[in-house]
Design an enzyme around this catalytic site. Structure first.
Site, PDB file in Angstrom:
ATOM      1  N   LYS A 192       2.582 -13.555   5.469  1.00  0.00           N
ATOM      2  CA  LYS A 192       3.808 -14.216   5.045  1.00  0.00           C
ATOM      3  C   LYS A 192       3.860 -15.666   5.532  1.00  0.00           C
ATOM      4  O   LYS A 192       4.406 -16.536   4.856  1.00  0.00           O
ATOM      5  CB  LYS A 192       5.028 -13.436   5.544  1.00  0.00           C
ATOM      6  CG  LYS A 192       5.243 -12.105   4.809  1.00  0.00           C
ATOM      7  CD  LYS A 192       5.279 -12.279   3.314  1.00  0.00           C
ATOM      8  CE  LYS A 192       5.993 -11.173   2.564  1.00  0.00           C
ATOM      9  NZ  LYS A 192       5.850 -11.321   1.093  1.00  0.00           N
ATOM     10  N   TYR A 234       1.284  -8.353   8.250  1.00  0.00           N
ATOM     11  CA  TYR A 234       2.320  -8.778   7.289  1.00  0.00           C
ATOM     12  C   TYR A 234       2.816 -10.186   7.645  1.00  0.00           C
ATOM     13  O   TYR A 234       2.971 -11.056   6.780  1.00  0.00           O
ATOM     14  CB  TYR A 234       3.446  -7.747   7.341  1.00  0.00           C
ATOM     15  CG  TYR A 234       4.601  -7.957   6.397  1.00  0.00           C
ATOM     16  CD1 TYR A 234       4.493  -7.609   5.049  1.00  0.00           C
ATOM     17  CD2 TYR A 234       5.819  -8.460   6.852  1.00  0.00           C
ATOM     18  CE1 TYR A 234       5.567  -7.771   4.180  1.00  0.00           C
ATOM     19  CE2 TYR A 234       6.897  -8.627   5.997  1.00  0.00           C
ATOM     20  CZ  TYR A 234       6.770  -8.284   4.670  1.00  0.00           C
ATOM     21  OH  TYR A 234       7.839  -8.441   3.816  1.00  0.00           O
TER      22      TYR A 234
HETATM   23  P1  NAD Z   1       9.475  -3.252  -3.378  1.00  0.00           P
HETATM   24  O1  NAD Z   1       8.506  -2.334  -2.750  1.00  0.00           O
HETATM   25  O2  NAD Z   1      10.663  -2.679  -4.057  1.00  0.00           O
HETATM   26  O3  NAD Z   1       8.757  -4.214  -4.427  1.00  0.00           O
HETATM   27  C1  NAD Z   1       7.419  -4.596  -4.341  1.00  0.00           C
HETATM   28  C2  NAD Z   1       6.777  -4.353  -5.697  1.00  0.00           C
HETATM   29  O4  NAD Z   1       5.452  -4.895  -5.682  1.00  0.00           O
HETATM   30  C3  NAD Z   1       6.655  -2.879  -6.026  1.00  0.00           C
HETATM   31  O5  NAD Z   1       7.304  -2.593  -7.257  1.00  0.00           O
HETATM   32  C4  NAD Z   1       5.146  -2.634  -6.110  1.00  0.00           C
HETATM   33  O6  NAD Z   1       4.747  -1.686  -7.080  1.00  0.00           O
HETATM   34  C5  NAD Z   1       4.628  -4.027  -6.431  1.00  0.00           C
HETATM   35  N1  NAD Z   1       3.228  -4.206  -6.050  1.00  0.00           N
HETATM   36  C6  NAD Z   1       2.619  -3.798  -4.915  1.00  0.00           C
HETATM   37  N2  NAD Z   1       1.316  -4.123  -4.940  1.00  0.00           N
HETATM   38  C7  NAD Z   1       1.112  -4.781  -6.114  1.00  0.00           C
HETATM   39  C8  NAD Z   1      -0.035  -5.370  -6.713  1.00  0.00           C
HETATM   40  N3  NAD Z   1      -1.232  -5.338  -6.104  1.00  0.00           N
HETATM   41  N4  NAD Z   1       0.088  -5.964  -7.923  1.00  0.00           N
HETATM   42  C9  NAD Z   1       1.291  -5.992  -8.560  1.00  0.00           C
HETATM   43  N5  NAD Z   1       2.407  -5.419  -8.036  1.00  0.00           N
HETATM   44  C10 NAD Z   1       2.318  -4.838  -6.831  1.00  0.00           C
HETATM   45  O7  NAD Z   1       9.958  -4.250  -2.212  1.00  0.00           O
HETATM   46  P2  NAD Z   1      10.941  -5.522  -2.207  1.00  0.00           P
HETATM   47  O8  NAD Z   1      11.779  -5.392  -1.000  1.00  0.00           O
HETATM   48  O9  NAD Z   1      11.575  -5.719  -3.521  1.00  0.00           O
HETATM   49  O10 NAD Z   1       9.887  -6.694  -1.900  1.00  0.00           O
HETATM   50  C11 NAD Z   1       9.630  -7.791  -2.757  1.00  0.00           C
HETATM   51  C12 NAD Z   1       9.021  -8.906  -1.935  1.00  0.00           C
HETATM   52  O11 NAD Z   1       9.985  -9.399  -0.991  1.00  0.00           O
HETATM   53  C13 NAD Z   1       7.801  -8.510  -1.102  1.00  0.00           C
HETATM   54  O12 NAD Z   1       6.864  -9.569  -1.110  1.00  0.00           O
HETATM   55  C14 NAD Z   1       8.362  -8.332   0.295  1.00  0.00           C
HETATM   56  O13 NAD Z   1       7.377  -8.503   1.291  1.00  0.00           O
HETATM   57  C15 NAD Z   1       9.409  -9.422   0.306  1.00  0.00           C
HETATM   58  N6  NAD Z   1      10.459  -9.249   1.301  1.00  0.00           N
HETATM   59  C16 NAD Z   1      11.399  -8.303   1.153  1.00  0.00           C
HETATM   60  C17 NAD Z   1      12.414  -8.209   2.096  1.00  0.00           C
HETATM   61  C18 NAD Z   1      13.519  -7.215   1.956  1.00  0.00           C
HETATM   62  O14 NAD Z   1      14.483  -7.306   2.762  1.00  0.00           O
HETATM   63  N7  NAD Z   1      13.483  -6.313   0.985  1.00  0.00           N
HETATM   64  C19 NAD Z   1      12.427  -9.053   3.211  1.00  0.00           C
HETATM   65  C20 NAD Z   1      11.443 -10.019   3.324  1.00  0.00           C
HETATM   66  C21 NAD Z   1      10.473 -10.133   2.356  1.00  0.00           C
END
Ligand code: NAD
Length: 302
Positions: free
Chosen positions: A174, A170
Site C-alpha cells: 500500500k 499489505y
Molecule cells: P473487497 O474484498 O470487497 O473487494 C476487493 C475486490 O477485489 C473483490 O471483489 C475481489 O474479487 C477483487 N480482486 C481480488 N483479486 C483480484 C485480482 N487479482 N484481479 C481482479 N480483481 C481482484 O474489499 P474492499 O474493502 O472493497 O477493498 C477495495 C480496496 O480498498 C482494496 O484495495 C483494499 O485493500 C482497499 N482498502 C479497503 C479498506 C476498507 O476499509 N474496506 C481500507 C483500506 C483500503
C-alpha cells in the site's frame, strides 16, 4: 464535466474499476454509472484471500448498472497478470473507444505476522495490490498519453500509511502505491494525466470481522465514492495527493521533511555528535513538503 446546477457528470467518459464486483469498487461503479460514465467492471470474483475465480460478482454489478439505465460491461481478467492488465484495457478501448479514468481498487487480505509469514503470503499480497496496479496502469497510461487526458487513482490504506500488526506485506504494497503515484503524476503531467491516492475506510468483507457492528454501520462504501468521483473528474486539477476518507472524516496525508540540522559534509559526523543533536533531527517544527526529488535535493542547499 459540469452538468446542470454545476453537478459533476461523466457523460462520454469511460472508467475502468478493478475489483468492482463488491465492496468499495461496486459502490464506485454505481456512482460513476449514475453520473453518466460508461463503466468497465473488472473483478475475478476471488475470496478475501485472493483465491478462486467467479464471473458472478462482476456480472451482477453490470446487471445492477444496466437495470438503472446505465452502461457497463464485465471483465474478469486478473490484475496480477500483465496479460490480464493489457487485456482489460484493450477490452475497454475496443468496447467504448477510449479510457479516461482508471481506479486501481482490486485487493486481497492475508493477515499474518512477519514471524509467521511465508513467501507465498508476501507474493499473494504484493502481486494483487502493487504489481496488479502496475499491470493495469501501464497499458492504461499509454492510452491516456495518446489521448492527452487521464485520471488514475490508487488505493492505499491506513495500514500502509501508519502501520498495522500482521500487515507488513499489505502495508509495504500500500505504501508502494504511494511511491508509484508520486512518480507517475510527474510522468503524466505534460499529457494531462493526473494521479492520486485514496485511503478509504468502509464496511466490506475486508473489515466486517475487524470492527464492531456499531462502527461498521457508519462505514457504508457509498460514502467514499464521492471522493473517488471528485478526484477523477475533469474539474479536479489535483495530482500527487493522498487523501483519507471514512467514518465521517476527509483529510489529506502528506509526506513532510523536517528542517533537521546542518553539518560540514566534508567531515563525517561521529555517532556521539548525532546522539547530541537527535532532538533537533526529530524536530518537525517548520517541516515542509517537496513536490519531487529534485526539489528536495535542491532544497538541501537553500
Ligand atoms: P473487497 O474484498 O470487497 O473487494 C476487493 C475486490 O477485489 C473483490 O471483489 C475481489 O474479487 C477483487 N480482486 C481480488 N483479486 C483480484 C485480482 N487479482 N484481479 C481482479 N480483481 C481482484 O474489499 P474492499 O474493502 O472493497 O477493498 C477495495 C480496496 O480498498 C482494496 O484495495 C483494499 O485493500 C482497499 N482498502 C479497503 C479498506 C476498507 O476499509 N474496506 C481500507 C483500506 C483500503
Amino acid at each position: 464535466m459540469e452538468g446542470k446546477n454545476g453537478s459533476l457528470r461523466f457523460d462520454d467518459q469511460v472508467v475502468l474499476i478493478t475489483g468492482a464486483g463488491g465492496g468499495l469498487g461496486r459502490a464506485y461503479a454505481m456512482a460513476y454509472a449514475r453520473r453518466g460514465a460508461r463503466v468497465v467492471v473488472n473483478d475475478i470474483g476471488a475470496t478475501r484471500r485472493g483465491d478462486g475465480h467467479s464471473d458472478g460478482p462482476a456480472a451482477s454489478v453490470v446487471e445492477e448498472i444496466r437495470a438503472m439505465g446505465g452502461e457497463a460491461f464485465a471483465n474478469t481478467d486478473s490484475v496480477a497478470d500483465p496479460v490480464g492488465g493489457e487485456s482489460m484495457v484493450a477490452a475497454a478501448v475496443a468496447q467504448y473507444g477510449r479510457l479516461d479514468i482508471l481506479v486501481n481498487n482490486a485487493g486481497n487480505l492475508r493477515d499474518v505476522s512477519l514471524a509467521r509469514m511465508q513467501p507465498e503470503d508476501w507474493d499473494a499480497i504484493l502481486d494483487v495490490h502493487l504489481k496488479g496496479a502496475f499491470c493495469v496502469t501501464a497499458p492504461a497510461f499509454r492510452i491516456m498519453k495518446d489521448q492527452n487526458y487521464g485520471r488514475i487513482l490508487f488505493t492505499t490504506s491506513a495500514a500502509g500509511l501508519y502501520g498495522n500488526f500482521g500487515q507488513t506485506h499489505y502495508a509495504a504494497a500500500k505504501m508502494g502505491l504511494v511511491g508509484l503515484m508520486q512518480s507517475l503524476c510527474i510522468e503524466g503531467r505534460k499529457n494531462g494525466i493526473q494521479a492520486n491516492v485514496v485511503a478509504p475506510l468502509a464496511a466490506s468483507r475486508m473489515t466486517e470481522d475487524l470492527l464492531p457492528p456499531e462502527v461498521l454501520e457508519n462505514m457504508d462504501p457509498a460514502t467514499v465514492a464521492p471522493l473517488v468521483l471528485w478526484l477523477t473528474s475533469s474539474a479536479c486539477t489535483e495530482s500527487g495527493s493522498i487523501v483519507n476518507m471514512g467514518l465521517g472524516c476527509l483529510n489529506r496525508v502528506q509526506l513532510v521533511t523536517g528542517r533537521g540540522v546542518r553539518f560540514d559534509a566534508t567531515t563525517p559526523l561521529q555517532p556521539e555528535a548525532i546522539a547530541r543533536m537527535w532532538g533537533d533531527v526529530l524536530d518537525m517544527k517548520d517541516a515542509r513538503p517537496f513536490p519531487d526529488m529534485n526539489a528536495f535535493i535542491l532544497g538541501l542547499f537553500s
